[in-house]
Design a protein around this motif. Structure first.
Motif, PDB file in Angstrom:
ATOM      1  N   LEU A   1      12.482  -8.036  25.386  1.00 53.63           N
ATOM      2  CA  LEU A   1      11.604  -8.152  24.215  1.00 53.63           C
ATOM      3  C   LEU A   1      12.171  -9.135  23.188  1.00 53.63           C
ATOM      4  O   LEU A   1      11.421  -9.869  22.545  1.00 53.63           O
ATOM      5  CB  LEU A   1      11.406  -6.776  23.584  1.00 53.63           C
ATOM      6  N   ARG A   2      13.482  -9.161  23.057  1.00 50.84           N
ATOM      7  CA  ARG A   2      14.098 -10.087  22.110  1.00 50.84           C
ATOM      8  C   ARG A   2      13.893 -11.541  22.557  1.00 50.84           C
ATOM      9  O   ARG A   2      13.540 -12.416  21.764  1.00 50.84           O
ATOM     10  CB  ARG A   2      15.591  -9.785  21.984  1.00 50.84           C
TER      11      ARG A   2
ATOM     12  N   GLU B   1      10.305 -12.551  22.046  1.00 46.43           N
ATOM     13  CA  GLU B   1      10.032 -12.804  20.634  1.00 46.43           C
ATOM     14  C   GLU B   1      10.486 -14.205  20.237  1.00 46.43           C
ATOM     15  O   GLU B   1       9.747 -14.952  19.577  1.00 46.43           O
ATOM     16  CB  GLU B   1      10.744 -11.754  19.780  1.00 46.43           C
ATOM     17  N   HIS B   2      11.674 -14.581  20.659  1.00 43.17           N
ATOM     18  CA  HIS B   2      12.211 -15.882  20.270  1.00 43.17           C
ATOM     19  C   HIS B   2      11.534 -17.042  20.998  1.00 43.17           C
ATOM     20  O   HIS B   2      11.605 -18.181  20.536  1.00 43.17           O
ATOM     21  CB  HIS B   2      13.720 -15.913  20.476  1.00 43.17           C
TER      22      HIS B   2
ATOM     23  N   ASP C   1       8.272 -16.874  21.541  1.00 47.87           N
ATOM     24  CA  ASP C   1       6.888 -16.757  21.088  1.00 47.87           C
ATOM     25  C   ASP C   1       5.944 -16.542  22.273  1.00 47.87           C
ATOM     26  O   ASP C   1       4.895 -17.169  22.392  1.00 47.87           O
ATOM     27  CB  ASP C   1       6.472 -18.007  20.299  1.00 47.87           C
TER      28      ASP C   1
ATOM     29  N   VAL D   1       1.518 -11.492  23.731  1.00 41.89           N
ATOM     30  CA  VAL D   1       1.748 -10.069  23.980  1.00 41.89           C
ATOM     31  C   VAL D   1       1.442  -9.685  25.426  1.00 41.89           C
ATOM     32  O   VAL D   1       2.208  -8.951  26.062  1.00 41.89           O
ATOM     33  CB  VAL D   1       0.907  -9.228  22.997  1.00 41.89           C
TER      34      VAL D   1
ATOM     35  N   ARG E   1       4.222 -10.683  27.531  1.00 39.56           N
ATOM     36  CA  ARG E   1       5.432  -9.871  27.329  1.00 39.56           C
ATOM     37  C   ARG E   1       5.407  -8.661  28.267  1.00 39.56           C
ATOM     38  O   ARG E   1       6.438  -8.263  28.807  1.00 39.56           O
ATOM     39  CB  ARG E   1       5.548  -9.432  25.873  1.00 39.56           C
TER      40      ARG E   1
ATOM     41  N   TYR F   1       3.014  -2.830  25.559  1.00 39.55           N
ATOM     42  CA  TYR F   1       1.846  -3.018  24.701  1.00 39.55           C
ATOM     43  C   TYR F   1       0.579  -2.556  25.402  1.00 39.55           C
ATOM     44  O   TYR F   1       0.245  -3.044  26.485  1.00 39.55           O
ATOM     45  CB  TYR F   1       1.709  -4.498  24.308  1.00 39.55           C
TER      46      TYR F   1
ATOM     47  N   ASN G   1      -1.268 -10.980  12.623  1.00 44.05           N
ATOM     48  CA  ASN G   1       0.193 -11.038  12.621  1.00 44.05           C
ATOM     49  C   ASN G   1       0.763  -9.807  13.321  1.00 44.05           C
ATOM     50  O   ASN G   1       0.223  -8.705  13.212  1.00 44.05           O
ATOM     51  CB  ASN G   1       0.733 -11.089  11.190  1.00 44.05           C
ATOM     52  N   THR G   2       1.856  -9.998  14.034  1.00 48.19           N
ATOM     53  CA  THR G   2       2.617  -8.933  14.694  1.00 48.19           C
ATOM     54  C   THR G   2       1.735  -7.886  15.367  1.00 48.19           C
ATOM     55  O   THR G   2       1.864  -6.691  15.105  1.00 48.19           O
ATOM     56  CB  THR G   2       3.570  -8.237  13.691  1.00 48.19           C
TER      57      THR G   2
END
Length: 275
Positions: A65-66, A69-70, A72, A75, A78, A91, A244-245
């Motif tokens: 997940l890290r 995230e970095h 981009d 979802v 991911r 998710y 966002n997020t």
């Protein structure tokens, strides 16, 4: 000295099959990030990133997940990375008509209604329209019923010869903009359905008449869509907003597109409609 960040276990065996390595390498290369740069961003080491990409080690769920995230990573993708690494998807993908989405739907609908008389709509990842205001309905006047049958698709409505395409004055430029937008999205989503839609709309014939608006000028600040309506030419620039997020695939893939008048004549006409 090699430093392995907390959450990354360099000694864990890689899962069976190709695993996460090829997917991670693909995203890193797509973002044009080196192994060292990604490692520094994620608090890991280039050695560990290399081991993950070559299948020599399995990252922890936290590290997956890290890294996502970095880089981009969208979802939905991911979840694909997690599955490839041997973990459950993080998710959910909740249907928009689920009761848990009531507040979201109400908020979005209020947002696009508040934008009237200017056009605004909400689309999903495949450009199917999930909400639209009366400004959009006004632009769709005269479009044949077979294009308005659900699910409405914004790209098909815009570029089909029987849709808006015949009324868009600068169709070639606007078409190029839309196809480039779809092409960028395909690179991120790896969606067969989106690729099929792209191939369909890219194959539509382009009417011979396609040029600048009636005054022969194009605003410098953004490419407008110049469209004929009721004997006049309206000019709009578009803006796309996302959440966002997001923690849900459905929400992550929603996009709110608003059309801002690009000249005073368009403002005056839309405000005269009383929408």
């Amino acid at each position: 000295m090699t430093v392995v960040a907390s959450g990354a276990d360099a000694s864990s065996p890689a899962p069976p099959g190709p695993g996460i390595g090829p997917l991670l390498r693909g995203w890193r290369e797509r973002r044009r990030v080196s192994q060292l740069e990604l490692a520094l961003r994620a608090g890991s080491s280039a050695r560990h990133i290399s081991f993950v990409e070559t299948g020599r080690s399995r990252p922890s769920e936290e590290m997956v997940l890290r890294l996502a995230e970095h880089l981009d990573v969208p979802v939905r993708e991911r979840n694909a990375l997690l599955l490839a690494a041997g973990y459950a998807p993080r998710y959910p993908e909740t249907p928009l008509d689920d009761p848990s989405m009531d507040a979201l739907r109400a908020g979005v609908e209020q947002l696009i209604r508040g934008y009237e008389p200017y056009p605004a709509l909400v689309v999903d990842a495949g450009y199917d329209v999930v909400a639209a205001n009366r400004g959009i309905t006004m632009l769709l006047e005269g479009v044949p019923d077979h294009l308005l049958a659900p699910p409405l698709n914004a790209m098909r409505l815009t570029l089909h010869p029987e849709g808006l395409a015949g009324r868009i004055r600068n169709l070639r430029e606007w078409r190029d903009h839309l196809l480039a937008q779809m092409d960028r999205q395909i690179a991120l989503q790896r969606s067969a359905a989106l690729r099929a839609l792209y191939e369909e709309v890219a194959a539509y014939p382009v009417p011979g008449r396609s040029g600048p608006g009636p005054d022969g000028t194009v605003p410098r600040f953004a490419l407008p869509m110049q469209i004929e309506h009721d004997g006049r030419v309206l000019s709009f620039v578009s803006s796309i907003a996302t959440f966002n997020t997001p923690m849900d695939v459905t929400v992550a893939e929603l996009a709110i597109e608003t059309f801002l008048p690009a000249d005073p004549a368009t403002v005056k006409y839309l405000q005269s409609l009383g929408l």
